[in-house]
Design a protein around this motif. Structure first.
Motif, PDB file in Angstrom:
ATOM      1  N   PRO A  61       5.763  -0.748  -4.827  1.00  0.00           N
ATOM      2  CA  PRO A  61       5.900  -1.133  -3.417  1.00  0.00           C
ATOM      3  C   PRO A  61       5.148  -0.211  -2.474  1.00  0.00           C
ATOM      4  O   PRO A  61       5.005   0.980  -2.730  1.00  0.00           O
ATOM      5  CB  PRO A  61       7.410  -1.057  -3.168  1.00  0.00           C
ATOM      6  CG  PRO A  61       7.988  -0.269  -4.287  1.00  0.00           C
ATOM      7  CD  PRO A  61       7.044  -0.346  -5.438  1.00  0.00           C
ATOM      8  N   SER A  62       4.651  -0.766  -1.408  1.00  0.00           N
ATOM      9  CA  SER A  62       3.909  -0.017  -0.397  1.00  0.00           C
ATOM     10  C   SER A  62       3.907  -0.856   0.859  1.00  0.00           C
ATOM     11  O   SER A  62       3.742  -2.061   0.803  1.00  0.00           O
ATOM     12  CB  SER A  62       2.469   0.197  -0.845  1.00  0.00           C
ATOM     13  OG  SER A  62       1.640   0.477   0.273  1.00  0.00           O
ATOM     14  N   THR A  63       4.112  -0.244   1.989  1.00  0.00           N
ATOM     15  CA  THR A  63       4.007  -0.992   3.237  1.00  0.00           C
ATOM     16  C   THR A  63       2.696  -0.695   3.923  1.00  0.00           C
ATOM     17  O   THR A  63       1.940  -1.592   4.263  1.00  0.00           O
ATOM     18  CB  THR A  63       5.157  -0.637   4.197  1.00  0.00           C
ATOM     19  OG1 THR A  63       6.372  -0.899   3.548  1.00  0.00           O
ATOM     20  CG2 THR A  63       5.067  -1.479   5.459  1.00  0.00           C
ATOM     21  N   ARG A  64       2.403   0.594   4.118  1.00  0.00           N
ATOM     22  CA  ARG A  64       1.257   0.909   4.965  1.00  0.00           C
ATOM     23  C   ARG A  64      -0.062   0.513   4.307  1.00  0.00           C
ATOM     24  O   ARG A  64      -0.922  -0.061   4.972  1.00  0.00           O
ATOM     25  CB  ARG A  64       1.260   2.380   5.366  1.00  0.00           C
ATOM     26  CG  ARG A  64       1.158   3.362   4.217  1.00  0.00           C
ATOM     27  CD  ARG A  64       0.922   4.755   4.780  1.00  0.00           C
ATOM     28  NE  ARG A  64       2.019   5.168   5.640  1.00  0.00           N
ATOM     29  CZ  ARG A  64       1.883   5.924   6.717  1.00  0.00           C
ATOM     30  NH1 ARG A  64       0.680   6.364   7.052  1.00  0.00           N
ATOM     31  NH2 ARG A  64       2.927   6.270   7.425  1.00  0.00           N
ATOM     32  N   SER A  67      -0.289  -3.332   4.306  1.00  0.00           N
ATOM     33  CA  SER A  67      -0.544  -3.829   5.661  1.00  0.00           C
ATOM     34  C   SER A  67      -1.983  -3.547   6.081  1.00  0.00           C
ATOM     35  O   SER A  67      -2.612  -4.379   6.742  1.00  0.00           O
ATOM     36  CB  SER A  67       0.402  -3.162   6.666  1.00  0.00           C
ATOM     37  OG  SER A  67       1.709  -3.651   6.527  1.00  0.00           O
TER      38      SER A  67
ATOM     39  N   LEU B  81       1.590  -9.166  11.089  1.00  0.00           N
ATOM     40  CA  LEU B  81       1.943  -8.255  10.002  1.00  0.00           C
ATOM     41  C   LEU B  81       3.467  -8.199   9.931  1.00  0.00           C
ATOM     42  O   LEU B  81       4.116  -7.887  10.927  1.00  0.00           O
ATOM     43  CB  LEU B  81       1.400  -6.847  10.256  1.00  0.00           C
ATOM     44  CG  LEU B  81      -0.104  -6.632  10.094  1.00  0.00           C
ATOM     45  CD1 LEU B  81      -0.437  -5.173  10.376  1.00  0.00           C
ATOM     46  CD2 LEU B  81      -0.583  -6.999   8.697  1.00  0.00           C
ATOM     47  N   THR B  87      10.765  -3.400   1.691  1.00  0.00           N
ATOM     48  CA  THR B  87       9.531  -2.954   1.028  1.00  0.00           C
ATOM     49  C   THR B  87       8.878  -1.801   1.786  1.00  0.00           C
ATOM     50  O   THR B  87       7.676  -1.621   1.718  1.00  0.00           O
ATOM     51  CB  THR B  87       8.528  -4.124   0.967  1.00  0.00           C
ATOM     52  OG1 THR B  87       8.324  -4.611   2.300  1.00  0.00           O
ATOM     53  CG2 THR B  87       8.999  -5.235   0.087  1.00  0.00           C
ATOM     54  N   LYS B  92      11.102   6.376   1.889  1.00  0.00           N
ATOM     55  CA  LYS B  92      10.368   7.609   1.591  1.00  0.00           C
ATOM     56  C   LYS B  92      10.620   8.680   2.656  1.00  0.00           C
ATOM     57  O   LYS B  92       9.958   9.703   2.658  1.00  0.00           O
ATOM     58  CB  LYS B  92       8.872   7.312   1.499  1.00  0.00           C
ATOM     59  CG  LYS B  92       8.481   6.356   0.382  1.00  0.00           C
ATOM     60  CD  LYS B  92       6.968   6.217   0.325  1.00  0.00           C
ATOM     61  CE  LYS B  92       6.540   5.118  -0.637  1.00  0.00           C
ATOM     62  NZ  LYS B  92       5.106   4.822  -0.501  1.00  0.00           N
ATOM     63  N   TYR B 103       1.787   1.541  12.748  1.00  0.00           N
ATOM     64  CA  TYR B 103       1.316   0.196  13.101  1.00  0.00           C
ATOM     65  C   TYR B 103       0.507   0.216  14.392  1.00  0.00           C
ATOM     66  O   TYR B 103      -0.439  -0.560  14.554  1.00  0.00           O
ATOM     67  CB  TYR B 103       2.488  -0.789  13.164  1.00  0.00           C
ATOM     68  CG  TYR B 103       2.895  -1.215  11.772  1.00  0.00           C
ATOM     69  CD1 TYR B 103       2.190  -2.235  11.124  1.00  0.00           C
ATOM     70  CD2 TYR B 103       3.893  -0.569  11.078  1.00  0.00           C
ATOM     71  CE1 TYR B 103       2.514  -2.604   9.831  1.00  0.00           C
ATOM     72  CE2 TYR B 103       4.224  -0.925   9.778  1.00  0.00           C
ATOM     73  CZ  TYR B 103       3.527  -1.942   9.162  1.00  0.00           C
ATOM     74  OH  TYR B 103       3.826  -2.301   7.871  1.00  0.00           O
ATOM     75  N   MET B 106      -2.903   1.214  13.342  1.00  0.00           N
ATOM     76  CA  MET B 106      -3.612   0.120  12.650  1.00  0.00           C
ATOM     77  C   MET B 106      -4.167  -0.900  13.634  1.00  0.00           C
ATOM     78  O   MET B 106      -5.037  -1.686  13.273  1.00  0.00           O
ATOM     79  CB  MET B 106      -2.654  -0.607  11.700  1.00  0.00           C
ATOM     80  CG  MET B 106      -2.472   0.092  10.384  1.00  0.00           C
ATOM     81  SD  MET B 106      -1.496  -0.956   9.273  1.00  0.00           S
ATOM     82  CE  MET B 106      -0.805   0.316   8.209  1.00  0.00           C
TER      83      MET B 106
END
Lengths: 333, 333, 333
Positions: A61-64, A67, B81, B87, B92, B103, B106
């Protein structure tokens, strides 16, 4: 922006170990072009990947990162399919290669792959080639092996700072760059070592002995001559131009590789006072997400005079647009 | 549709506490325009947010609200997004503000935020302003505080029923509206109180004493004069024009705030026979999802003569299009 | 490609039990057209569902089927809303019909529905019709009942192999097709039986007695005359033109319906040597995901001379484009 006389021929982006200076420069220049033309000037969408299918195969899993790739692909007008193990057939016993082949058969053009195990993106790329597919594979992080797009966005962030009109690899020549933290488990560090050494920078690694890999003997001679390893922070920071802090996984303490986060911060955490050892204009990078007060002091992270962390995230979208664009362009040769 | 002489200046939509009558009317009129022109006449997409990035930051899971915002944004041609904690990097150890800043970096233009804790959207909006970003924050529900887009869609649903050609706030003047159920924990009720009282309606709250907040003393005088609190259903329903039932969380019974769902339904559940106390044309609203046979009798919920529940969902897309459009338009002033 | 003189009138696709030969041929011909014009010739997007909303309501998790529908819908330029129970209001006690009605109210035009229980797509379709909505429902797998789009992609895969210029139902007349495996629990088998028998093929089912349904008595006479049931593999494979292997759920062993995967493979697993009983040009299909070395030997699965498994996945996108296109076109009659 200078035009390059070379053309892009690399089909998969799996590792930076054999990246050429021309390739680094093409990524930097295309990312710069996207950053300026597309992101800043309001025309945020370009149609270069119209009708192409980019599949995010995230077995971890990864969000950044997901995205960032998703936004890059959307800005190139691609269609996106997101796959993550949470909702996948993996629990039904399908192999990873079969999952990839399913998306190939559906019509995927580019696969962005993250997996806990090193080598999975390579294995999928090899299988795609064996099947004579035109699918490109982009390694978005494999185990403790590599994370090429992260290292390329770090490179772009630094080079753009040094020359925003013309970011290129050679700008880093003879710069001193400290990489601090859990080198042993870091795919980010491994990819960065390749790009930074290729640039002619002096790369200084600093970590507790338990978090340093033994594998430097395996690097070729020309790399080792620009790569320095320290068990303490000070010699790495002294006169450094850039400091890259790495993320500390809290699991490392359970594995007895770290005594405590407090002690780690005291010895290797980047603080305003420790930065006084560096060059006056030193900048700090971190791949994120940051544990504030562990890898970096909280106030430093938020200080735009020192921190490039937001720039890295912004660079990420531009660099990933460049990568998708470049490997997309090889498909029509 | 009448043109407004005012322009929209609100950058974030966090609370309805200080919404002006002009603002309510601009939302109603733009939602009406989108509902008619875009949703009903077949041209379902408009390009007003082309190239803009709308990020759904849902720290609390939601399907209907996220889907409604997602569809509204897609119909305005924005790129979406989706972030949800399932997720996310939150596990973390990253802070919420750092997630939002990621965000921002981004390239997000609008952040739609839901969080279990009251005040999170405000904190993010404040941080976005402090960083001189142009990002707008839209509160999609924060703890037990507010849920402005839900109250605005309720308002739009009612006003459209009263005058579909020209829905506006003043139509509700002197109408009697009952809000029934768990007022204490309801962000929907809190936002609705602001908009309904602003309209000049008579707002009657009815709930078991354990589910009524003590905080009405803190409301300003002009609100309290139109706000009435009852421990029984009857005085609230008597001659009511509209009845808003609130959702009962089953956890409330574990907290000993409710004896049983059966008893709740007997005392506060909206049924056909209880509605006889109301005005003959009374209509019933519910923010959904409904526990049939708890807050509302099942047959009543499905009776289009009384139930506005489907209208509310339809209104939600139009109102959220209006909100995204209005805050999007402030970016270019 | 021949033009059909009939028009498509079916509004929902729930079951193949009453599909007409004309309907099969219209699906095959439109899928063929999409496969050739859209998928192969580079113009991968068509605007036929522009502004339409396709909702994937997956009450049972699935990656490949959801991705296939999602890609098909994107290639027809529809907007997609993904719903899955992991992030849904179902945990909040909402009924399935209320969930569907919520998406109806939001503006969904087509609902693609998967559910663990047989009959859910029918129930939703019935409710949509009762409400006089124009929403079409597409069954993407309901319990052990049917999975029409899978059977149609199997049919398209086979018919395209037999005549790629003009795939049509009658090409299968008098072909022998073996369906092998857990027939009892297989919605794929149930849908395939309808289409294959309708084509005039000879359908031979082979399974351990514990995995065979007792319900063949309920089939009409004209079906039973082309449907043959075997407790052993050999009579089904003998001179077969096509072999369809079904997926074995590992839970079947806990239910004591299967002794072991090893024994299953020995008795019913499709291997190169067992295929010698079939016609020389025999082809093998599997709906995926495959348990390699259980339903099919691993080398056979990867052998393009025998395996049609990748073709099935590719066909899936084209067939689902055809289905979405055909039911989309009924909305404007």
């Amino acid at each position: 922006m200078p035009t390059t006389t070379t053309t892009w021929t690399r089909h998969h982006i799996l590792s930076l170990a054999d990246f050429t200076p021309d390739e680094y420069d093409m990524v930097l220049q295309n990312a710069s072009r996207f950053q300026k033309d597309v992101l800043s000037r309001g025309t945020k969408k370009v149609a270069v990947l119209q009708g192409q299918v980019v599949t995010n195969l995230f077995f971890e899993p990864s969000t950044r990162t997901r995205s960032s790739f998703e936004l890059a692909a959307k800005r190139l007008s691609a269609d996106i399919l997101n796959f993550s193990t949470a909702t996948s057939s993996m629990t039904k016993g399908e192999t990873i290669l079969d999952t990839a082949k399913t998306y190939l058969a559906m019509g995927a053009n580019i696969m962005v792959i993250r997996h806990r195990e090193a080598g999975v993106p390579h294995a999928i790329a090899k299988e795609m080639d064996r099947l004579n597919s035109k699918v490109s594979v982009l390694n978005a992080g494999d185990g403790q092996h590599e994370h090429p797009s992260q290292a390329l966005l770090d490179l772009f962030t630094i080079c753009t700072l040094l020359d925003s009109d013309n970011p290129r690899l050679r700008l880093l020549k003879d710069k001193k760059i400290a990489i601090v933290g859990d080198i042993l488990h870091s795919r980010v560090a491994r990819s960065n070592i390749w790009s930074l050494v290729a640039s002619g920078a002096q790369v200084h690694l600093a970590a507790p002995p338990t978090l340093l890999p033994q594998l430097f003997a395996s690097y070729p001679q020309e790399i080792c001559s620009n790569l320095f390893v320290h068990w303490e922070l000070e010699p790495a920071l002294k006169n450094a131009d850039f400091v890259m802090a790495l993320r500390i996984q809290k699991e490392r303490m359970k594995e007895h590789l770290l005594p405590s986060l407090r002690e780690y911060y005291q010895l290797f955490g980047i603080t305003r006072s420790k930065l006084r050892m560096c060059k006056p204009n030193v900048k700090v990078l971190h791949p994120g997400p940051v544990n504030r007060g562990v890898e970096i002091s909280s106030d430093l992270m938020d200080d735009p005079e020192f921190s490039l962390i937001s720039n890295q995230v912004t660079s990420g979208v531009a660099v990933r647009m460049a990568l998708l664009y470049l490997i997309g362009s090889t498909k029509f040769m």
